[in-house]
Write an enzyme that holds these catalytic residues in place. Sequence first.
Site, PDB file in Angstrom:
ATOM      1  N   ASP A 112       0.827  -1.198   0.000  1.00 57.81           N
ATOM      2  CA  ASP A 112       0.000   0.000   0.000  1.00 57.81           C
ATOM      3  C   ASP A 112       0.868   1.258   0.000  1.00 57.81           C
ATOM      4  OD1 ASP A 112       0.983   0.110   2.595  1.00 57.81           O
ATOM      5  OD2 ASP A 112      -0.937  -0.179   3.574  1.00 57.81           O
TER       6      ASP A 112
ATOM      7  N   GLU B  87       3.829   1.081   2.237  1.00 55.55           N
ATOM      8  CA  GLU B  87       4.758  -0.029   2.033  1.00 55.55           C
ATOM      9  C   GLU B  87       4.555  -1.131   3.064  1.00 55.55           C
ATOM     10  OE1 GLU B  87       7.279   3.025   1.767  1.00 55.55           O
ATOM     11  OE2 GLU B  87       7.233   3.052  -0.404  1.00 55.55           O
TER      12      GLU B  87
ATOM     13  N   GLU C  91       7.290  14.738   8.348  1.00 53.44           N
ATOM     14  CA  GLU C  91       6.420  13.657   7.902  1.00 53.44           C
ATOM     15  C   GLU C  91       5.299  13.438   8.912  1.00 53.44           C
ATOM     16  OE1 GLU C  91       7.390   9.614   5.696  1.00 53.44           O
ATOM     17  OE2 GLU C  91       7.976   9.493   7.812  1.00 53.44           O
TER      18      GLU C  91
END
Length: 376
Positions: free
Chosen positions: A166, A169, A325
């Site tokens: 996905d 990963e 992130e």
Amino acid sequence: MTSTDTSGIAELAARSVQLIADLQHPGGAYPASPTFSAYRGYSWFRDGAFIADGMSSAGAVDSASRFFDWCQRMLQQRGDRIAEIVAAEAQGAPLPDAEMLPTRFTFDGDDGDDDWWDFQTDGYGTWVWAVVAHGERHGLSLDRWAGGIALSVDYLVATGHRACFDWWEEHHEHVHVSTLGCVVAGLEAAADSGILAPDRADAARSAASAARARIEGEGVRDGHLSKWVGSSEVDASLAAVVAPLGVIPAGGALGRATLDAVEAQLCVDGGVHRFTADTFYGGGQWPLLSCFLGLAREAAGDRDAARALLTWAAGTVTDEGFLPEQVADHLLAPDRRQEWVDRWGTVATPLLWSHAMLVRLAVQLDVLAPAEEGRR
């Protein structure tokens, strides 16, 4: 959001456009993160396509075009490999996952020489969707990217139905609904663009129709999209299937239920988690996912909710002006954070995808005006 807040976010978005432009490789690739140990030196089709879409929306036409040029080169360099994959599928003897195209490339075009969770079809659909949207947005001919679009369509028709890793990963054994959404978006955009030969366009429409039927049939649970076929969970990447990809209408019952489920299960005070069982760096909240949810809420007509999500994402900026992130303000698995710090160092900062999604939502909400380069 006050006028002062809007001004500050506009400035952050404008700096984000400049940061992405400054870090773009001369060959056109967008680095995922210039310093993070596991990402350094690599560019992803998926992340990069969303980055390019953000840059295109902000009027950075040349930057986005050069990324799409790079994507096309990656594909054309692997034309024979794609032909082998397509032929094997047609013969009923599909090649193993290890022989599929990689999900990320070095800036110069190599596959990379370290192990990675490589077979992912989402990026090949996403870049096609993004380049077609770029052409439409700025009145550009798609002839420039026709070869790469055609190769991607062939690859997706052959492989887009398969289980693969996905966005995150993970879970290569499943068919992921957000991945199917990327496949549908790319194939439908290519088929409707007029750039494909009739037989290839027909194949793209047929494969997109099958993937869409699978989403709406096997990929729905309790009235909302599910993380993967057969799952009852949600994943924050599903918001992108609603917007900006537009595969599921934002105002329809399925779109509304999906956004409500993502918000109820994964959003805390404006920060969005990937999924409930996330342990990566302790399972923090991702600015880029808040922006995806914001884009989807805006598409559904709730601009106030979208502004609140944008404000939260902008609030994660570091003193250096970088967006990470993820942040550790609300960890799902705090005991798992340190193992990732020990493995790869601190969280990826800056993450260009985070900056780009903030730009994309800021433009959508009229917080950032596109540059003159894009007004044509």
